[in-house]
Design an enzyme around this catalytic site. Structure first.
Site, PDB file in Angstrom:
ATOM      1  N   ASN A  73      30.829 -96.604  55.930  1.00  9.97           N
ATOM      2  CA  ASN A  73      30.930 -95.179  55.608  1.00  9.97           C
ATOM      3  C   ASN A  73      29.559 -94.525  55.813  1.00  9.97           C
ATOM      4  O   ASN A  73      28.569 -94.938  55.194  1.00  9.97           O
ATOM      5  CB  ASN A  73      31.392 -95.051  54.154  1.00  9.97           C
ATOM      6  CG  ASN A  73      31.553 -93.607  53.724  1.00  9.97           C
ATOM      7  OD1 ASN A  73      30.699 -92.775  54.004  1.00  9.97           O
ATOM      8  ND2 ASN A  73      32.623 -93.310  53.026  1.00  9.97           N
TER       9      ASN A  73
ATOM     10  N   ASP B 167      28.774 -91.229  55.379  1.00  5.27           N
ATOM     11  CA  ASP B 167      28.650 -89.917  54.730  1.00  5.27           C
ATOM     12  C   ASP B 167      27.212 -89.576  54.346  1.00  5.27           C
ATOM     13  O   ASP B 167      26.759 -88.437  54.486  1.00  5.27           O
ATOM     14  CB  ASP B 167      29.468 -89.888  53.426  1.00  5.27           C
ATOM     15  CG  ASP B 167      30.965 -89.922  53.666  1.00  5.27           C
ATOM     16  OD1 ASP B 167      31.397 -89.799  54.826  1.00  5.27           O
ATOM     17  OD2 ASP B 167      31.711 -90.071  52.667  1.00  5.27           O
TER      18      ASP B 167
ATOM     19  N   ARG C 264      17.969 -80.919  54.743  1.00  2.00           N
ATOM     20  CA  ARG C 264      17.046 -80.030  55.455  1.00  2.00           C
ATOM     21  C   ARG C 264      17.769 -79.062  56.390  1.00  2.00           C
ATOM     22  O   ARG C 264      17.132 -78.272  57.068  1.00  2.00           O
ATOM     23  CB  ARG C 264      16.037 -80.861  56.260  1.00  2.00           C
ATOM     24  CG  ARG C 264      14.972 -81.505  55.414  1.00  2.00           C
ATOM     25  CD  ARG C 264      14.023 -80.439  54.886  1.00  2.00           C
ATOM     26  NE  ARG C 264      13.095 -80.980  53.909  1.00  2.00           N
ATOM     27  CZ  ARG C 264      11.876 -81.425  54.196  1.00  2.00           C
ATOM     28  NH1 ARG C 264      11.448 -81.409  55.426  1.00  2.00           N
ATOM     29  NH2 ARG C 264      11.103 -81.878  53.248  1.00  2.00           N
TER      30      ARG C 264
ATOM     31  N   HIS D 118      28.674 -83.216  52.907  1.00  2.00           N
ATOM     32  CA  HIS D 118      27.946 -84.129  53.816  1.00  2.00           C
ATOM     33  C   HIS D 118      28.526 -84.045  55.234  1.00  2.00           C
ATOM     34  O   HIS D 118      27.966 -83.367  56.084  1.00  2.00           O
ATOM     35  CB  HIS D 118      27.849 -85.572  53.274  1.00  2.00           C
ATOM     36  CG  HIS D 118      29.036 -86.098  52.524  1.00  2.00           C
ATOM     37  ND1 HIS D 118      30.280 -86.130  53.054  1.00  2.00           N
ATOM     38  CD2 HIS D 118      29.131 -86.643  51.275  1.00  2.00           C
ATOM     39  CE1 HIS D 118      31.106 -86.677  52.171  1.00  2.00           C
ATOM     40  NE2 HIS D 118      30.445 -86.979  51.067  1.00  2.00           N
TER      41      HIS D 118
ATOM     42  N   GLU E 122      38.518 -90.132  55.678  1.00  2.00           N
ATOM     43  CA  GLU E 122      38.869 -89.951  54.259  1.00  2.00           C
ATOM     44  C   GLU E 122      39.026 -88.473  54.003  1.00  2.00           C
ATOM     45  O   GLU E 122      38.190 -87.659  54.439  1.00  2.00           O
ATOM     46  CB  GLU E 122      37.742 -90.475  53.367  1.00  2.00           C
ATOM     47  CG  GLU E 122      37.663 -91.958  53.277  1.00  2.00           C
ATOM     48  CD  GLU E 122      36.509 -92.385  52.379  1.00  2.00           C
ATOM     49  OE1 GLU E 122      35.923 -91.533  51.678  1.00  2.00           O
ATOM     50  OE2 GLU E 122      36.185 -93.567  52.413  1.00  2.00           O
TER      51      GLU E 122
ATOM     52  N   THR F 257      30.931 -88.394  43.424  1.00  2.00           N
ATOM     53  CA  THR F 257      31.590 -89.218  44.442  1.00  2.00           C
ATOM     54  C   THR F 257      33.052 -89.328  44.047  1.00  2.00           C
ATOM     55  O   THR F 257      33.462 -88.710  43.056  1.00  2.00           O
ATOM     56  CB  THR F 257      30.909 -90.615  44.553  1.00  2.00           C
ATOM     57  OG1 THR F 257      31.597 -91.393  45.530  1.00  2.00           O
ATOM     58  CG2 THR F 257      30.925 -91.359  43.232  1.00  2.00           C
TER      59      THR F 257
ATOM     60  N   GLY G 203      31.217 -98.623  45.851  1.00  2.00           N
ATOM     61  CA  GLY G 203      30.134 -99.181  45.049  1.00  2.00           C
ATOM     62  C   GLY G 203      29.751-100.605  45.405  1.00  2.00           C
ATOM     63  O   GLY G 203      28.892-101.197  44.743  1.00  2.00           O
TER      64      GLY G 203
ATOM     65  N   GLY H 101      29.584 -97.837  51.956  1.00  2.00           N
ATOM     66  CA  GLY H 101      28.719 -96.778  52.453  1.00  2.00           C
ATOM     67  C   GLY H 101      27.381 -96.673  51.760  1.00  2.00           C
ATOM     68  O   GLY H 101      26.352 -97.104  52.286  1.00  2.00           O
ATOM     69  N   HIS H 102      27.384 -96.129  50.564  1.00  2.00           N
ATOM     70  CA  HIS H 102      26.150 -95.706  49.904  1.00  2.00           C
ATOM     71  C   HIS H 102      25.087 -96.807  49.868  1.00  2.00           C
ATOM     72  O   HIS H 102      23.922 -96.576  50.195  1.00  2.00           O
ATOM     73  CB  HIS H 102      26.482 -95.219  48.479  1.00  2.00           C
ATOM     74  CG  HIS H 102      25.304 -94.679  47.756  1.00  2.00           C
ATOM     75  ND1 HIS H 102      24.523 -95.452  46.927  1.00  2.00           N
ATOM     76  CD2 HIS H 102      24.739 -93.446  47.752  1.00  2.00           C
ATOM     77  CE1 HIS H 102      23.548 -94.713  46.437  1.00  2.00           C
ATOM     78  NE2 HIS H 102      23.656 -93.493  46.922  1.00  2.00           N
TER      79      HIS H 102
END
Ligand code: PXP
Length: 264
Positions: A16, A18, A27, A59, A79, A109, A204, A225-226
Site C-alpha cells: 500500500n 498511500d 508540500r 493522500h 481501496e 486510518t 498495522g 503499507g504504513h
C-alpha cells in the site's frame, strides 16, 4: 462454489503506497511520487499495489489512480468506500480488485471493519455492479464469523481480515490478547475459506507481527503499507519490501499449526 479444504500455499504481498502520497501532499508538489514507489515495491517483491482513494483525497489522488492503473505491470487493488462517486471511478478504471472499506473523515486510518451485516442490503447490489464489470471484490472485515457469513451473502469474492487490533496488542506486549486475537483470525480464515471466499489480511503489520498471520494456510494475500513506507526512510523501499517478503516466505515454508508468537 466452495473451494476444496486443501488450502492454497502461495502468499502474495500487496504494498500500500498511500503514505508516499501523504508525504508528497505535505508540500503540495509532485515529490515523492507514488508511482515511482510502486515500481520500487515491485522490484522488492510486491505482487500487487494497493491504494486507497479517500473521499477527502488526503493522500492518493484521482490522477494517482489513473497513472497506477495505466502504467503498472502488476494488479492494482483499489481501496474505497462504498459510495456512488467511488463506484463511478472504479467502473471507469476497472482495477484488478476493489477492497471496500468503512470511511470516516475524522479517522486517522481505517478503524475497524465494514458493517457487512447492517449494510448487507446496500452492499449486495454494489458488489454486484463491480463484479459485473470484471472487478474482484474484497470486503475489509473484523475477524467475526457472522460478518464473514454476511460477506458471502453480499457476493464478495474476498474478505480481507483487519489485523489492526492484533497488531496493537502486539505493540502493547499483551501476549494473552495477541493469542486471543490471533485465534479469532484463525477461525475467521477457516470459516471464510470454507464458504468459498478468498482470504486476505492486513493493517498495522510489521516485521515482528507478520509471521503468524503469514502462516495461516487460508490467507493468500497480505496488504501492508504504513510500516513499509516508514522503513523505506531508513533503508529504501525495495529493501524494506524484500525483507517483508522474505519473512512472509520463511513463515509460509515453516507453516505449522503452532500457536502464534508475535513480538511487539
Ligand atoms: N488493508 C486495508 C483495507 C487498509 O485500509 C489498509 C490501510 O490503508 C491496509 C490494509 C494497510 O494497513 P497499513 O498501512 O497499516 O499496513
Amino acid at each position: 462454489m466452495p473451494q476444496s479444504r486443501s488450502a492454497p500455499r502461495a502468499l502474495r504481498l500487496g504494498v500500500n503506497i498511500d503514505h508516499v502520497a501523504t508525504l508528497r501532499n505535505a508540500r503540495g508538489g509532485i515529490h515523492p511520487d507514488p508511482l515511482r514507489a510502486a515500481h520500487l515495491a515491485i522490484e522488492g517483491g510486491a505482487d500487487g499495489i494497493t491504494a486507497h482513494l479517500r473521499e477527502d483525497r488526503r493522500h492518493i489522488s484521482d490522477t494517482d489512480i489513473t497513472r497506477l492503473k495505466t502504467e503498472l505491470t502488476r494488479p492494482l487493488n483499489l481501496e474505497m468506500a462504498a459510495t456512488e462517486e467511488m463506484l463511478g471511478i472504479a467502473l471507469r478504471h476497472v482495477p484488478n480488485a476493489c477492497c471496500l472499506v468503512p470511511e470516516r473523515r475524522e479517522e486517522r486510518t481505517t478503524e475497524g471493519g465494514l458493517d457487512v451485516i447492517g449494510g448487507l442490503k446496500l452492499l449486495k447490489p454494489f458488489v454486484g455492479k463491480l463484479r459485473d464489470a470484471g472487478i474482484r471484490v474484497s470486503l475489509f472485515v473484523e475477524p467475526d464469523l457472522k460478518t464473514i457469513e454476511a460477506s458471502a451473502k453480499a457476493g464478495a469474492n474476498i474478505v480481507e481480515l483487519h489485523t489492526g487490533k492484533y497488531c496493537h496488542l502486539a505493540l502493547d506486549n499483551d501476549a494473552a490478547g495477541v493469542a486471543r486475537e490471533f485465534e479469532r483470525h484463525r477461525k475467521a480464515a477457516v470459516a471464510a475459506h470454507a464458504l468459498g471466499l478468498e482470504v486476505h489480511a492486513g493493517h498495522g503489520l510489521t516485521y515482528n507481527t507478520v509471521a503468524p498471520i503469514a502462516r495461516l494456510p487460508e490467507v493468500v494475500e497480505l496488504n501492508i503499507g504504513h510500516f513499509l513506507i516508514g522503513e523505506a526512510i531508513f533503508g529504501g523501499l525495495s529493501s524494506a519490501v524484500r525483507r517483508m517478503r522474505t519473512l512472509m516466505d520463511d513463515a509460509r515454508s515453516e507453516m505449522s499449526t503452532a500457536p502464534a508468537k508475535a513480538r511487539a
